[in-house]
Design an enzyme around this catalytic site. Structure first.
Site, PDB file in Angstrom:
ATOM      1  N   SER A   7      50.532   5.303  11.347  1.00  7.59           N
ATOM      2  CA  SER A   7      49.851   6.538  10.974  1.00  7.59           C
ATOM      3  C   SER A   7      48.356   6.378  11.212  1.00  7.59           C
ATOM      4  CB  SER A   7      50.100   6.848   9.493  1.00  7.59           C
ATOM      5  OG  SER A   7      49.188   7.844   9.077  1.00  7.59           O
ATOM      6  N   HIS A  30      51.982   8.408  14.664  1.00 11.19           N
ATOM      7  CA  HIS A  30      52.166   9.409  13.619  1.00 11.19           C
ATOM      8  C   HIS A  30      50.813  10.053  13.292  1.00 11.19           C
ATOM      9  CE1 HIS A  30      54.368  11.091  10.127  1.00 11.19           C
ATOM     10  NE2 HIS A  30      53.254  10.890   9.440  1.00 11.19           N
ATOM     11  N   ASP A  32      48.869  12.783  10.964  1.00 13.07           N
ATOM     12  CA  ASP A  32      48.958  13.531   9.706  1.00 13.07           C
ATOM     13  C   ASP A  32      47.940  14.666   9.688  1.00 13.07           C
ATOM     14  OD1 ASP A  32      50.980  12.119   8.114  1.00 13.07           O
ATOM     15  OD2 ASP A  32      49.601  10.421   8.267  1.00 13.07           O
ATOM     16  N   MET A  34      46.476  17.825   7.622  1.00  7.19           N
ATOM     17  CA  MET A  34      46.407  18.336   6.241  1.00  7.19           C
ATOM     18  C   MET A  34      45.389  19.463   6.153  1.00  7.19           C
ATOM     19  SD  MET A  34      46.197  14.707   4.270  1.00  7.19           S
ATOM     20  CE  MET A  34      47.355  13.381   4.621  1.00  7.19           C
ATOM     21  N   HIS A  63      52.934  15.346  11.928  1.00  9.67           N
ATOM     22  CA  HIS A  63      53.413  15.679  10.583  1.00  9.67           C
ATOM     23  C   HIS A  63      52.475  16.724   9.986  1.00  9.67           C
ATOM     24  CE1 HIS A  63      53.954  13.936   6.198  1.00  9.67           C
ATOM     25  NE2 HIS A  63      54.362  15.186   6.304  1.00  9.67           N
ATOM     26  N   MET A  65      51.171  18.947   7.224  1.00  9.30           N
ATOM     27  CA  MET A  65      51.127  19.208   5.778  1.00  9.30           C
ATOM     28  C   MET A  65      50.241  20.424   5.590  1.00  9.30           C
ATOM     29  SD  MET A  65      50.834  15.242   4.632  1.00  9.30           S
ATOM     30  CE  MET A  65      50.495  14.721   6.314  1.00  9.30           C
ATOM     31  N   MET A 136      59.632  11.860   2.477  1.00  9.18           N
ATOM     32  CA  MET A 136      58.386  11.308   1.934  1.00  9.18           C
ATOM     33  C   MET A 136      58.710  10.376   0.766  1.00  9.18           C
ATOM     34  SD  MET A 136      56.030  12.537   3.822  1.00  9.18           S
ATOM     35  CE  MET A 136      54.720  11.689   2.932  1.00  9.18           C
ATOM     36  N   GLY A 141      49.586  13.522   1.110  1.00  3.80           N
ATOM     37  CA  GLY A 141      48.170  13.824   0.912  1.00  3.80           C
ATOM     38  C   GLY A 141      47.239  12.658   1.182  1.00  3.80           C
ATOM     39  N   PHE A 142      47.709  11.448   0.896  1.00  2.00           N
ATOM     40  CA  PHE A 142      46.839  10.281   1.041  1.00  2.00           C
ATOM     41  C   PHE A 142      47.622   9.070   1.509  1.00  2.00           C
ATOM     42  CE2 PHE A 142      45.050  13.101  -2.094  1.00  2.00           C
ATOM     43  CZ  PHE A 142      43.700  13.165  -1.732  1.00  2.00           C
ATOM     44  N   GLY A 143      46.945   8.203   2.267  1.00  2.00           N
ATOM     45  CA  GLY A 143      47.529   6.915   2.609  1.00  2.00           C
ATOM     46  C   GLY A 143      47.317   5.939   1.455  1.00  2.00           C
ATOM     47  N   GLY A 144      47.980   4.795   1.557  1.00  2.00           N
ATOM     48  CA  GLY A 144      47.725   3.724   0.609  1.00  2.00           C
ATOM     49  C   GLY A 144      48.347   3.869  -0.771  1.00  2.00           C
ATOM     50  N   ASP A 174      58.203   7.970   5.256  1.00  2.00           N
ATOM     51  CA  ASP A 174      56.737   7.964   5.307  1.00  2.00           C
ATOM     52  C   ASP A 174      56.181   7.799   3.900  1.00  2.00           C
ATOM     53  OD1 ASP A 174      54.056   8.460   5.857  1.00  2.00           O
ATOM     54  OD2 ASP A 174      54.368  10.539   6.492  1.00  2.00           O
ATOM     55  N   GLY A 175      55.393   6.744   3.718  1.00  2.00           N
ATOM     56  CA  GLY A 175      54.690   6.550   2.448  1.00  2.00           C
ATOM     57  C   GLY A 175      54.994   5.211   1.813  1.00  2.00           C
TER      58      GLY A 175
HETATM   59  C1  DX5 Z   1      50.667  10.697   3.545  1.00  2.00           C
HETATM   60  C2  DX5 Z   1      50.898  10.609   5.014  1.00  2.00           C
HETATM   61  C3  DX5 Z   1      51.295   9.270   5.499  1.00  2.00           C
HETATM   62  C4  DX5 Z   1      50.291   8.166   5.242  1.00  2.00           C
HETATM   63  C5  DX5 Z   1      51.064   6.904   5.028  1.00  2.00           C
HETATM   64  O1  DX5 Z   1      50.593  12.030   3.173  1.00  2.00           O
HETATM   65  O2  DX5 Z   1      51.929  11.505   5.400  1.00  2.00           O
HETATM   66  O3  DX5 Z   1      51.671   9.299   6.872  1.00  2.00           O
HETATM   67  O4  DX5 Z   1      49.376   7.970   6.283  1.00  2.00           O
HETATM   68  O5  DX5 Z   1      50.184   5.896   4.678  1.00  2.00           O
HETATM   69  P1  DX5 Z   1      50.716   4.550   4.000  1.00  2.00           P
HETATM   70  O6  DX5 Z   1      51.631   3.881   4.974  1.00  2.00           O
HETATM   71  O7  DX5 Z   1      49.448   3.817   3.763  1.00  2.00           O
HETATM   72  O8  DX5 Z   1      51.436   4.938   2.729  1.00  2.00           O
HETATM   73 ZN    ZN Z   2      52.763  11.408   7.469  1.00  2.00          ZN
END
Ligand code: DX5
Ligand code: ZN
Length: 214
Positions: A7, A30, A32, A34, A63, A65, A136, A141-144, A174-175
């Site tokens: 991602s 990937h 994202d 948003m 993806h 969102m 999901m 909404g956020f990575g990590g 994903d996530g």
């Molecule tokens: C979250 C995104 C993910 C995100 C995953 O809303 O859809 O694609 O980048 O990040 P990680 O792998 O860090 O959870």
């Molecule tokens: Zn994603």
């Protein structure tokens, strides 16, 4: 064969080309998108997909969102997306149907995404006509964020539905996918793994991609 989809949300956007090259041994990229409405965060949009398309031959897994995604399917398809996935929660069923119809018209692969709250069964009305279901395993909404293990039964249920109604369909997760959780989602039936922090946070990115494949 397991596919790995890094991602780019975890990339350094000021060095995006470099960070795409760094994940060149992966399968899909990937992306994202948003809108600050469907999720609170705002990320990137059509112009970035267009530039990424010029830069790489990797399969672009976009993806969305965003609210009422049918409004933007043609734009993302024209920008170079190979697959677009839309959240079931982002519109009423006629809007989702319209998004899928536009994807077919534009000849891009069609994906449906489920938030953690949404049941496996919600995808059934669409399952026979799509190319991918994305489950999901964090709130989008956020990575990590941390992996939600309570989504594993849903992944298993969707794999069973796919075996019955559409064996060609991809099952993407994903996530919070990392070296610990990847074997669990693969065991549950996933065949495409999105990973942001587990890849871009690794000291050896190529080794991380290889290990995630299992
Ligand atoms: C979250 C995104 C993910 C995100 C995953 O809303 O859809 O694609 O980048 O990040 P990680 O792998 O860090 O959870
Ligand atoms: Zn994603």
């Amino acid at each position: 064969m397991i596919k790995i989809a890094p991602s780019i949300l975890s990339a350094d956007f000021a060095n995006l080309g470099r960070d795409i090259q760094r994940v060149g041994s992966a399968d899909w990229l990937h992306v994202d998108v948003m809108d600050g409405m469907f999720v609170s965060n705002i990320s990137i949009g059509v112009p970035v997909v267009k530039s990424v398309r010029k830069f790489t031959d990797m399969f672009l897994d976009v993806h969305l969102m965003i609210e009422k995604p049918a409004r933007y399917i043609s734009a993302f398809a024209d920008a170079g997306a190979d697959l677009i996935s839309v959240h079931l929660e982002a519109d009423m069923p006629p809007g989702i149907r319209e998004a899928l119809r536009l994807m077919e018209e534009k000849k891009v692969k069609r994906g449906i995404v489920l938030r953690p709250i949404t049941s496996a069964e919600a995808v059934l009305p669409y399952l026979e006509e799509i190319d991918l279901v994305l489950v999901m395993t964090v709130e989008p909404g956020f990575g990590g964020q941390s992996f939600m293990a309570d989504q594993l039964p849903k992944i298993r249920a969707i794999r069973r539905y796919m075996d019955q109604y559409n064996p060609q369909c991809h099952l993407e997760v994903d996530g919070g996918v990392d070296l610990v959780t990847a074997p669990r989602v693969i065991e549950a039936g996933a065949n495409v793994l999105v990973a942001g922090s587990a890849i871009y946070g690794a000291t050896d990115i190529e080794a991380a991609i290889k290990s995630l494949r299992g």
